[in-house]
Design an enzyme around this catalytic site. Structure first.
Site, PDB file in Angstrom:
ATOM      1  N   HIS A   1     -33.653 -20.226  14.739  1.00 24.16           N
ATOM      2  CA  HIS A   1     -33.910 -21.492  14.049  1.00 24.16           C
ATOM      3  C   HIS A   1     -32.951 -21.691  12.883  1.00 24.16           C
ATOM      4  O   HIS A   1     -33.227 -22.480  11.977  1.00 24.16           O
ATOM      5  CB  HIS A   1     -35.368 -21.529  13.584  1.00 24.16           C
ATOM      6  CG  HIS A   1     -36.310 -21.432  14.747  1.00 24.16           C
ATOM      7  ND1 HIS A   1     -36.718 -22.537  15.467  1.00 24.16           N
ATOM      8  CD2 HIS A   1     -36.853 -20.350  15.365  1.00 24.16           C
ATOM      9  CE1 HIS A   1     -37.506 -22.135  16.460  1.00 24.16           C
ATOM     10  NE2 HIS A   1     -37.604 -20.807  16.422  1.00 24.16           N
TER      11      HIS A   1
ATOM     12  N   GLU B   1     -17.616  -0.309   6.560  1.00 27.55           N
ATOM     13  CA  GLU B   1     -17.032   0.653   5.622  1.00 27.55           C
ATOM     14  C   GLU B   1     -16.299   1.759   6.403  1.00 27.55           C
ATOM     15  O   GLU B   1     -15.353   2.362   5.919  1.00 27.55           O
ATOM     16  CB  GLU B   1     -18.119   1.256   4.712  1.00 27.55           C
ATOM     17  CG  GLU B   1     -17.563   1.785   3.400  1.00 27.55           C
ATOM     18  CD  GLU B   1     -18.628   2.213   2.400  1.00 27.55           C
ATOM     19  OE1 GLU B   1     -19.332   3.190   2.674  1.00 27.55           O
ATOM     20  OE2 GLU B   1     -18.751   1.578   1.331  1.00 27.55           O
TER      21      GLU B   1
ATOM     22  N   LYS C   1     -24.886  10.174  -4.281  1.00 30.32           N
ATOM     23  CA  LYS C   1     -24.092  11.311  -3.825  1.00 30.32           C
ATOM     24  C   LYS C   1     -23.214  11.824  -4.977  1.00 30.32           C
ATOM     25  O   LYS C   1     -23.174  13.004  -5.269  1.00 30.32           O
ATOM     26  CB  LYS C   1     -23.234  10.874  -2.630  1.00 30.32           C
ATOM     27  CG  LYS C   1     -22.367  11.985  -2.087  1.00 30.32           C
ATOM     28  CD  LYS C   1     -21.615  11.551  -0.841  1.00 30.32           C
ATOM     29  CE  LYS C   1     -20.554  12.599  -0.496  1.00 30.32           C
ATOM     30  NZ  LYS C   1     -19.758  12.268   0.659  1.00 30.32           N
TER      31      LYS C   1
ATOM     32  N   GLU D   1     -23.700   1.223 -10.872  1.00 25.77           N
ATOM     33  CA  GLU D   1     -24.941   0.461 -10.670  1.00 25.77           C
ATOM     34  C   GLU D   1     -26.156   1.396 -10.774  1.00 25.77           C
ATOM     35  O   GLU D   1     -27.137   1.108 -11.452  1.00 25.77           O
ATOM     36  CB  GLU D   1     -24.962  -0.188  -9.276  1.00 25.77           C
ATOM     37  CG  GLU D   1     -23.950  -1.292  -9.059  1.00 25.77           C
ATOM     38  CD  GLU D   1     -22.639  -0.795  -8.483  1.00 25.77           C
ATOM     39  OE1 GLU D   1     -22.274   0.383  -8.723  1.00 25.77           O
ATOM     40  OE2 GLU D   1     -21.973  -1.601  -7.808  1.00 25.77           O
TER      41      GLU D   1
ATOM     42  N   GLY E   1     -21.720   8.947   2.581  1.00 28.03           N
ATOM     43  CA  GLY E   1     -22.839   8.154   2.054  1.00 28.03           C
ATOM     44  C   GLY E   1     -23.545   7.345   3.140  1.00 28.03           C
ATOM     45  O   GLY E   1     -24.778   7.321   3.232  1.00 28.03           O
ATOM     46  N   ARG E   2     -22.761   6.693   3.989  1.00 29.28           N
ATOM     47  CA  ARG E   2     -23.373   5.815   5.007  1.00 29.28           C
ATOM     48  C   ARG E   2     -23.935   6.599   6.188  1.00 29.28           C
ATOM     49  O   ARG E   2     -24.487   6.018   7.115  1.00 29.28           O
ATOM     50  CB  ARG E   2     -22.354   4.764   5.465  1.00 29.28           C
ATOM     51  CG  ARG E   2     -21.015   5.335   5.906  1.00 29.28           C
ATOM     52  CD  ARG E   2     -19.958   4.237   6.020  1.00 29.28           C
ATOM     53  NE  ARG E   2     -18.637   4.754   6.353  1.00 29.28           N
ATOM     54  CZ  ARG E   2     -17.750   5.212   5.466  1.00 29.28           C
ATOM     55  NH1 ARG E   2     -18.071   5.242   4.174  1.00 29.28           N
ATOM     56  NH2 ARG E   2     -16.566   5.635   5.839  1.00 29.28           N
TER      57      ARG E   2
ATOM     58  N   LYS F   1     -13.772  -1.475  -8.046  1.00 37.95           N
ATOM     59  CA  LYS F   1     -14.467  -0.669  -9.060  1.00 37.95           C
ATOM     60  C   LYS F   1     -13.569  -0.471 -10.288  1.00 37.95           C
ATOM     61  O   LYS F   1     -14.015  -0.617 -11.427  1.00 37.95           O
ATOM     62  CB  LYS F   1     -14.808   0.718  -8.493  1.00 37.95           C
ATOM     63  CG  LYS F   1     -15.952   0.752  -7.507  1.00 37.95           C
ATOM     64  CD  LYS F   1     -16.259   2.205  -7.155  1.00 37.95           C
ATOM     65  CE  LYS F   1     -17.127   2.339  -5.929  1.00 37.95           C
ATOM     66  NZ  LYS F   1     -17.339   3.701  -5.504  1.00 37.95           N
TER      67      LYS F   1
END
Ligand SMILES: O=P(O)(O)OC[C@H]1O[C@](O)(CO)[C@@H](O)[C@@H]1O
Length: 540
Positions: free
Chosen positions: A379, A348, A202, A208, A262-263, A508
């Protein structure tokens, strides 16, 4: 009634569930399921296994009304700038708007721009899928690598896996982590000549993504030559100027807007990899499913409104009963990334401590969200769900039909396991029942006394079960929108801004300051002794 007064009433009401276990509520009321479940189309939500009753639900609906859920909802749909700390509208719903109605931001209808980007995405996706858009030698792309992180990764990655039965385009790969292992392992499997790289960010500043994008660019340039880069890259961003600086052909750049968080961006150009995988028609079905849930959320009465009910139960569990986590347990292997996706969506959005006004919330906000698909989790960690000292409300998701027609017996076992878990969590097993069971097996009484406590299940562990017909593109869109609006409802009740994410910033900033220290180019002596010690240990 003021929120605090309703909360007091709810707290008093909760005592009836502390005194009488869920199994007693079921025994006393044969209609409990029909009273405490709701349906929209083929989606049904059963919350009868939660520690709630009609009176409690009515009070919760009052809480939603008092908190202004409907006013806030309408403000969101109509493009008001409800993301006040960033001064932005919140309009992921416009991206899937199937009506002819305009959606206005600052007086301008945004629908024409949305449709133009969707058309450009369809043309590009069709071109990649058909081979009309190919590499410099005219060979079709066999593989697409999406480089992004957070909302620019989890949405397309989760949905691509979820819609595997509809995937008839090139193979999709997702690289997110700045750990070089991620991109190295991904590219090692691929032929650069037939690989398309999509850089999705965005902001187009996320460290990253930019680092991985540069590594991918070098991989293409070093193997195919600098002139190949233009054929092998596309980008998705709101920062078109920054994309141009990176050197991606402007005809291969797909934009979106600052009013898409973003999400919440899977419905935007961020969904391009999914569209390449499944085709524009299936992608449009996915949008239509979300739109269907939007209409339901906008129009259904609050006591029949699935996202509202989910949100209210969430608040009830978190604030009245004090449960600090929720487990997302899809009985669908293809939804194995859904818990990770919902972690970002929920945590978030609602991991906040101050209200919109900046004052402390004064209530507990977003719970810890985690999970794994069933039956695998059974399990692994279900032991704690059943007998641990912490109560974790569970959310089961199951389809009536799988896609593997010849493997119906697998699906029957999946269904049986899913239902068995919610039943066991609710019902539990008393000490007397445990003893009776052991005694029926012929065990000596001393052994029964010793073993029985280990076989006791406290029960009374709440769960919601979401049922739908089949995991189609439509159903997936509807399911994600359900969770989006549920998070919204909870956020409104807590009075927080569910659409900013200041909490990710400090880390950050510190990482940027630490990088020169990690490289040995700056002096770490102003850091705390732990950070200095860790830097020294890692400098070997
Ligand atoms: O798409 P971008 O700008 O690279 O951001 C990626 C992710 O980073 C975050 O800003 C958090 O750091 C998320 O909200 C977002 O989804």
């Amino acid at each position: 009634m003021a929120t605090s007064d309703i909360v007091k009433k709810l707290t008093a009401h909760a005592s009836s569930f502390k005194e009488r276990p869920l199994r007693a509520h079921f025994a006393e009321d044969g209609k409990r399921f029909s009273k405490l479940s709701a349906r929209h189309g083929d989606m049904m939500i059963d919350f009868s296994k939660c520690q709630i009753d009609e009176t409690g639900l009515n009070l919760l609906v009052e809480l939603a009304q008092g908190a202004g859920v409907t006013t806030r909802r309408d403000a969101m749909f109509s493009g008001e700038k409800i993301n006040e700390t960033e001064n932005r509208a919140v309009l992921h719903t416009a991206l899937r708007n199937q009506s002819e109605e305009p959606v206005l931001v600052d007086g301008k209808d945004i629908m024409p721009d949305i449709r133009a980007v969707l058309d450009a995405m369809s043309d590009f996706a069709d071109g990649i899928r058909s081979g009309d858009i190919a590499n410099a030698e005219g060979h079709p792309f066999t593989d697409v690598v999406n480089i992004g992180i957070g909302g620019s990764d989890l949405g397309p990655a989760m949905t691509t896996l979820a819609l595997a039965p509809y995937h008839d385009g090139p193979a999709l790969h997702y690289v997110s982590n700045v750990d070089g292992a991620h991109i190295a392992d991904t590219l090692a499997e691929l032929d650069p000549a037939t690989t398309l790289i999509i850089v999705a960010s965005k902001t187009f500043t996320t460290i990253e993504t930019m680092t991985n994008a540069q590594t991918a660019r070098r991989w293409i340039a070093e193997t195919l030559g600098e002139e190949a880069v233009i054929h092998h890259f596309a980008a998705i961003s709101t920062a078109l100027d920054k994309v141009a600086t990176f050197g991606i052909d402007e005809n291969r750049v797909f934009g979106f807007w600052d009013w898409v968080g973003g999400r919440y961006s899977i419905w935007s150009a961020i969904g391009l990899p999914l569209m390449i995988a499944v085709g524009a028609d299936a992608f449009n079905e996915f949008l239509a499913g979300a739109y269907d849930m939007d209409r339901h959320f906008a129009e259904a009465p609050l006591n029949e409104n699935l996202p509202v009910l989910m949100g209210l139960i969430g608040v009830w569990n978190r604030d009245i009963l004090g449960y600090s986590a929720r487990a997302i347990l899809p009985y669908d292997q293809r939804l194995s990334r859904l818990p990770a996706y919902l972690q970002q969506l929920d945590m978030e959005s609602n991991g906040k401590q101050v209200k919109l006004s900046g004052e402390p919330v004064g209530m507990d906000t977003g719970p810890l969200v985690w999970g794994e698909p069933g039956t695998n989790g059974q399990h692994a960690f279900y032991q704690l769900l059943h007998q641990g000292t912490t109560v974790i409300p569970c959310e089961f998701i199951i389809a009536a039909k799988g896609h593997e027609e010849d493997l119906g017996h697998h699906h029957e076992m999946l269904v049986a396991n899913c239902l068995a878990q919610s039943e066991a969590l609710m019902l539990g097993r008393t000490l007397d029942e445990a003893k009776a069971l052991l005694s029926a097996s012929g065990m000596a009484s001393a052994d029964i006394e010793r073993l029985a406590p280990h076989k006791v299940f406290p029960g009374d562990r709440p769960s919601i079960t979401i049922v739908h017909d089949q995991l189609t593109p439509f159903a997936l869109g509807r399911l994600i929108a359900l969770y989006e609006h549920r998070v919204f409802v909870e956020g409104v009740i807590w009075g927080i801004n569910s659409f900013d994410q200041w909490g990710v910033e400090l880390g950050k900033e510190l990482a940027t300051a630490l990088l020169p220290m990690v490289k040995g180019e700056a002096d770490p002596s102003n850091k705390d002794s732990s950070t200095q010690g860790l830097l020294a240990a890692l400098s070997a």
